[in-house]
Design an enzyme around this catalytic site. Sequence first.
Site, PDB file in Angstrom:
ATOM      1  N   HIS A 159      -7.081  12.492  -9.930  1.00 27.21           N
ATOM      2  CA  HIS A 159      -8.422  12.322 -10.505  1.00 27.21           C
ATOM      3  C   HIS A 159      -8.833  10.862 -10.632  1.00 27.21           C
ATOM      4  O   HIS A 159      -8.071   9.949 -10.267  1.00 27.21           O
ATOM      5  CB  HIS A 159      -8.508  13.038 -11.847  1.00 27.21           C
TER       6      HIS A 159
ATOM      7  N   HIS B  71      -6.617   8.030 -11.698  1.00 24.58           N
ATOM      8  CA  HIS B  71      -5.604   7.461 -10.804  1.00 24.58           C
ATOM      9  C   HIS B  71      -6.123   6.299  -9.972  1.00 24.58           C
ATOM     10  O   HIS B  71      -5.359   5.645  -9.270  1.00 24.58           O
ATOM     11  CB  HIS B  71      -5.077   8.530  -9.834  1.00 24.58           C
TER      12      HIS B  71
ATOM     13  N   LYS C 131      -0.795  18.560  -9.748  1.00 25.45           N
ATOM     14  CA  LYS C 131      -1.749  18.129 -10.783  1.00 25.45           C
ATOM     15  C   LYS C 131      -2.913  17.454 -10.056  1.00 25.45           C
ATOM     16  O   LYS C 131      -2.724  16.905  -8.968  1.00 25.45           O
ATOM     17  CB  LYS C 131      -1.101  17.106 -11.719  1.00 25.45           C
TER      18      LYS C 131
HETATM   19  N1  ARG Z   1       3.923  10.147 -12.353  1.00 26.04           N
HETATM   20  C1  ARG Z   1       3.657   9.362 -13.513  1.00 26.04           C
HETATM   21  C2  ARG Z   1       2.321   9.761 -14.135  1.00 26.04           C
HETATM   22  O1  ARG Z   1       1.463  10.286 -13.441  1.00 26.04           O
HETATM   23  C3  ARG Z   1       3.595   7.881 -13.236  1.00 26.04           C
HETATM   24  C4  ARG Z   1       4.873   7.309 -12.694  1.00 26.04           C
HETATM   25  C5  ARG Z   1       4.985   5.867 -12.992  1.00 26.04           C
HETATM   26  N2  ARG Z   1       6.125   5.252 -12.409  1.00 26.04           N
HETATM   27  C6  ARG Z   1       7.365   5.252 -12.881  1.00 26.04           C
HETATM   28  N3  ARG Z   1       8.303   4.645 -12.208  1.00 26.04           N
HETATM   29  N4  ARG Z   1       7.659   5.839 -14.019  1.00 26.04           N
HETATM   30  O2  ARG Z   1       2.132   9.542 -15.315  1.00 26.04           O
END
Ligand code: ARG
Length: 570
Positions: free
Chosen positions: A130, A133, A127
């Site tokens: 961007h 983030h 993904k």
């Molecule tokens: N990968 C997830 C996202 O982009 C965020 C992860 C956040 N951390 C967690 N421990 N759930 O939305």
Amino acid sequence: MLDFKKIIAEKLHEEVPELEVDQFLSLIEIPPDSKMGDYAFPTFSLAKIKRKSPQMIAEEIKESLGDLESFEKIEVVGSYLNFFVDRKALAELMLGQVKEEKEEFGRTNYGENRPVVVEYSSPNIAKPFHIGHIRTTVIGDSLKRIYEFLGYDVTSINHLGDYGTQFGMMIEAYKLWGNREVIESNPIPELVKLYVRINQEAEEKPELLDNSREWFRKLEEKDEEAVALWKWFREVSLDEFQRVYKLLDIEFDSYRGESYYSDLMPAVVQEMEDKGVLVESDGAKIVDLEEYKLPPSIIVKRDGSTIYLTRDITAAKFRKDTYDFYKNIYVVGSQQNLHFQQLVAILDKMGYEWSKDCIHVPFGMVSLEDGTLSTRRGKVLYLEDVLNRAISQVDEILSKREEELGVVMENRKELAEQVGIGAVKFQELFNQRIKDYVFDWEKTLSFEGETGPYVQYTHARINSLLAKGNFQLDNKVNPALLTNEEEIRLLQLLYGFADIIVDAHLKNEPYFITRYIVEAAKTFNKFYNATTILTEEEELTNTRLLLCYGVKNMIKRGLDLLGIQAPEKM
Ligand code: ARG
């Protein structure tokens, strides 16, 4: 060291033993205006104990305190006792500390080596990385630095989104339409294209979804082809992410993402079964969270696959076992508030009293001036493009300066990077986390006002002043010579620096530090413009230079805690 607030609290406790020193400490305020003193104590809370009006109590305490060592005077204004720190005592104290601590100015061992996990960035594989983030990445990195500086033992984790049913779709799409070379030439945008296409086509051809599910099942069963493709997606994505982290000067101790926990999950699901935490609902396994006033959460889907939350439960347990954390911090957007409330509630329901040490640090959204996130590369603005644009714009500004001043900056390229990236981070860390903000190019890159370049420039200016004045740490100084308004204010800022770092970590708010060093920079520039620093009198010059040296170290440290470099020359 001399702690003015504590002196007041202890004296007040002697006067009114009904309240403990700690209670006084939390009641003492810092007045908004230094005309009202350096500390103020409101007497309202004593009215009940003393059975007198707050004003009378204030008068009485002032009388019986008499002269307080290290304080110039005490004044009563209404129901407040205002304490004025003795300027000379302050100057002696701070200059002594500046000299002793040097570049380590402000460091404490508040954390006493307690282990803290800070998780941030955590983008999803395949993904785009961007502009959205930037928040988790930069706030998280700053918190890591702040905790480290306070003496905690910090582990930074990038919880990569590298697992889930969407990888079944990625594999199916790649098998149908993918081309290895095309993807390798431009990995994330090409992978995103595949993902978008399969989602579109699946609307007409549901068999694509069946195949995808089958691929995910194979992935879970460690089928060779499925695993190889997944690994490759992960690798090429991570390469792109790491390019951006390098640009940002941000590192992680661990890249253990969601996939890491897939093998550990069955045991955790079993544990939940055994503890009677799971109930059946429509073929799925869920946790009822009514007692926490939260909606129920699915743990295992009807088809047997687990979800994001299951992986988080497993990861939290793993972190406790591995790091025995004192705090486990998640820097994740406020859209996931419910997710983290559920996570903490489930851990609590499983009987883990450390669930309360799992802390979600949420933040608001970033948007662009035109209200969108659109760009030439599709629907999103890639973070890498933003950073590169910041660098090239600063480079242009610098090259104009070169022309105007007729000089050549030998380190221009490096400088453009330090200033460009610093500017973006600074803007990001300027406001309370939870506020949404609009990314504004002009404001971000300006050398005037409350910006990163302004603070960096001030730091470089102090540096050249020190060189010009031939500053030496062991020159003879006389603290009593620091008497003008800006000098006193700078001493006060030095005095409060260690505390503001503690406050920033208690609230997980880096912006406390951002604002603090902006104020230090502004005050310094006022001082610089209003006062001749390099005077004819040697002792006065040396004393002022020592103050400048302290301010320089404070600003440099502040920038460092925000993840921003402080060039020596600008
Ligand atoms: N990968 C997830 C996202 O982009 C965020 C992860 C956040 N951390 C967690 N421990 N759930 O939305």
